[in-house]
Scaffold this active site. Structure first.
Site, PDB file in Angstrom:
ATOM      1  N   HIS A 185    -112.774  75.350  38.470  1.00  0.00           N
ATOM      2  CA  HIS A 185    -112.874  75.184  36.813  1.00  0.00           C
ATOM      3  C   HIS A 185    -112.074  76.492  36.199  1.00  0.00           C
ATOM      4  CE1 HIS A 185    -115.080  74.168  33.156  1.00  0.00           C
ATOM      5  NE2 HIS A 185    -115.039  75.566  32.836  1.00  0.00           N
ATOM      6  N   CYS A 186    -111.234  76.116  35.583  1.00  0.00           N
ATOM      7  CA  CYS A 186    -110.281  76.869  34.979  1.00  0.00           C
ATOM      8  C   CYS A 186    -110.454  77.105  33.607  1.00  0.00           C
ATOM      9  CB  CYS A 186    -108.900  76.574  35.122  1.00  0.00           C
ATOM     10  SG  CYS A 186    -107.570  77.589  34.475  1.00  0.00           S
TER      11      CYS A 186
END
Length: 495
Positions: A200-201
């Site tokens: 998850h960025c």
């Protein structure tokens, strides 16, 4: 009355016929309900996501860092094109702003494509699918443990599959109620299971998975080139000016170049390093999640290897960047189908008339009217619960049809008589059980011969005579009683 006929004013006094099959309540407002527009699936999506443009744009809820990314790119590039490019295009070549513009638009396109797309979210199991899967898991655990133990959450459930000779475990997701496919993982921030989950960025405001990984890689790679490009030509601009007016005067003449150089200097290391790391992952066909966990590390065993690798760097890169793009599985812009009514069994052994009428068509209008007559007549007759019941075996009467016969043949769709009612078989038994008018002068009771018989209970030629004919209901009163009973049943069925 009009002289032409008596039917004119009577048209205003017509009554609507009551339909026992009507599903609407008599107490319902006569105004028609407004039809609500059907909802789309993104409006009731269970994950922690935000949607825009009627479900076309899908992002995570934490988008603050994403806006910071946009501001840094737009401000730095804007200052470069406004203060550095005019001088560089005049002193060096006009190709510098053209190349910078191409890189800028490519960076923005890949960033928005990564942030606004579905990363590969797996749909959650429906209640029926989850119940069936839980039943299968429960049966398997009972067989393995010998007994079922409830009251606590069982340990993580897994299944093992073989992929290219390597055993891979499929974990069960307690949130989505599914066995996750290989390389999938549940994102704790978005609360979704993502296929081929990488990470998850927060910088792009979305998860990085199977459907947007290639755009994420092209974004960080092009951003690396853009950062290096801006930083190099900003330094070139300062050097050229310092040769003419001195270093301090060059900084005073172009303060924007100083800001650009500082931003690019502190960001170029992380961006270039991230691009190199993901280049390594693509060449070996791994994900960030697998690399951090060491899923295919040689330290776990000599025979441990990556079953997803093609054994060739070029093939792995082509599979990750040039392979077909899988469609979205959640269909977020699709319409929600109306729920079909589910059959529910009777509660506590009591069959409700309204429930059976809505679930099946076993009872037609004539049967409902006949059953209503019988129930009302039986309820109007006072029964003595303390007296012993008289069956047809004790006092048989030839030529009479017993009441217990038709009651036993009632189907599921018809209301059944009370189970506590004794079997009524003859006039003699009824006379013993039911007190007559002379015995109780304060009450008006009807004997079975005085009251109207249920339909189909007596032969067509059986006469009904009694000395108390004054208590027999007239035909008009019976019709009104039947109509009121039908009205009551319609109200009960709608409650």
């Amino acid at each position: 009355m009009t002289p032409g006929g008596g039917s004119g004013p009577m048209k205003d006094c017509e009554y609507s016929q009551i339909s026992t099959h009507s599903s609407s309540s008599p107490m319902e407002s006569p105004h028609k309900k407004k039809k609500s527009s059907p909802k789309r699936k993104w409006e009731v999506f269970p994950g922690r996501n935000k949607f825009f443009c009627n479900g076309r744009i899908m992002m995570a809820r934490q988008t603050g860092v994403f806006y910071l990314t946009l501001v840094l790119i737009l401000v730095t590039s804007g200052l470069f094109f406004a203060f550095d490019c005019p001088y560089l295009s005049e002193k060096i070549t006009p190709a510098i702003p053209a190349i910078g513009g191409i890189l800028f638009f490519f960076v923005m396109g890949t960033l928005l494509r990564t942030s606004f797309s579905d990363p590969g979210v797996l749909p959650r199991a429906t209640p029926d699918e989850a119940a069936d899967l839980e039943r299968q898991i429960g049966n398997t655990e009972d067989i393995a443990n010998g007994s079922s133990s409830g009251g606590y959450r069982p340990p993580p459930r897994t299944k093992e599959v073989i992929i290219n000779g390597q055993t891979v475990k499929l974990k069960y997701c307690f949130t989505c109620k599914i066995f996750r496919p290989p390389r999938a993982s549940h994102c704790s921030l978005c609360d979704n299971c993502v296929e081929r989950f990488d990470h998850h960025c927060p910088w792009v405001g979305n998860c990085v998975g199977k459907r947007n990984y290639r755009f994420f890689y092209m974004f960080i790679l092009s951003l690396s080139f853009l950062t290096v490009f801006i930083f190099a030509f900003v330094i070139t601009h300062v050097i050229l000016r310092s040769q003419q007016t001195g270093f301090l005067n060059a900084l005073k003449d172009s303060p924007a170049s100083v800001l650009e150089a500082v931003v690019c200097f502190f960001s170029v290391w992380s961006i270039v390093g991230l691009s190199g790391f993901h280049t390594y992952l693509i060449s070996s066909n791994q994900t960030t999640n697998e690399d951090i966990k060491g899923s295919w590390s040689n330290k776990r065993g000599k025979e441990n290897y990556n079953p997803y690798s093609y054994g060739n760097i070029f093939t792995n890169c082509c599979a990750a960047l040039c392979g077909p793009l899988s469609p979205s599985l959640i269909d977020r812009r699709g319409f929600i189908q109306p729920d079909t009514p589910q059959l529910a069994g009777p509660s506590n052994g009591i069959t409700m008339y309204g429930a059976t009428q809505s679930q099946s068509n076993m009872c037609d209008q004539d049967q409902c009217i006949q059953s209503t007559k019988f129930v009302l007549q039986a309820a109007a007759t006072p029964l003595l619960q303390s007296e012993p019941s008289i069956t047809s075996e004790e006092l048989p009467l030839p030529g009479k049809t017993t009441i217990s016969g038709p009651c036993a043949t009632l189907t599921l769709g018809q209301p059944t008589p009370p189970s506590s009612m004794p079997n009524l078989t003859s006039d003699t038994g009824l006379t013993d059980m039911i007190p007559l008018k002379e015995e109780h002068e304060g009450h008006q009771f009807l004997t079975p011969e005085e009251g109207p018989s249920p339909p189909g209970m007596l032969p067509s030629g059986s006469p009904i005579t009694h000395s108390h004919t004054m208590h027999v209901l007239s035909l008009a009163s019976q019709d009104s009683l039947h109509e009121d009973s039908v009205r009551g049943l319609v109200k009960l069925s709608s409650v």
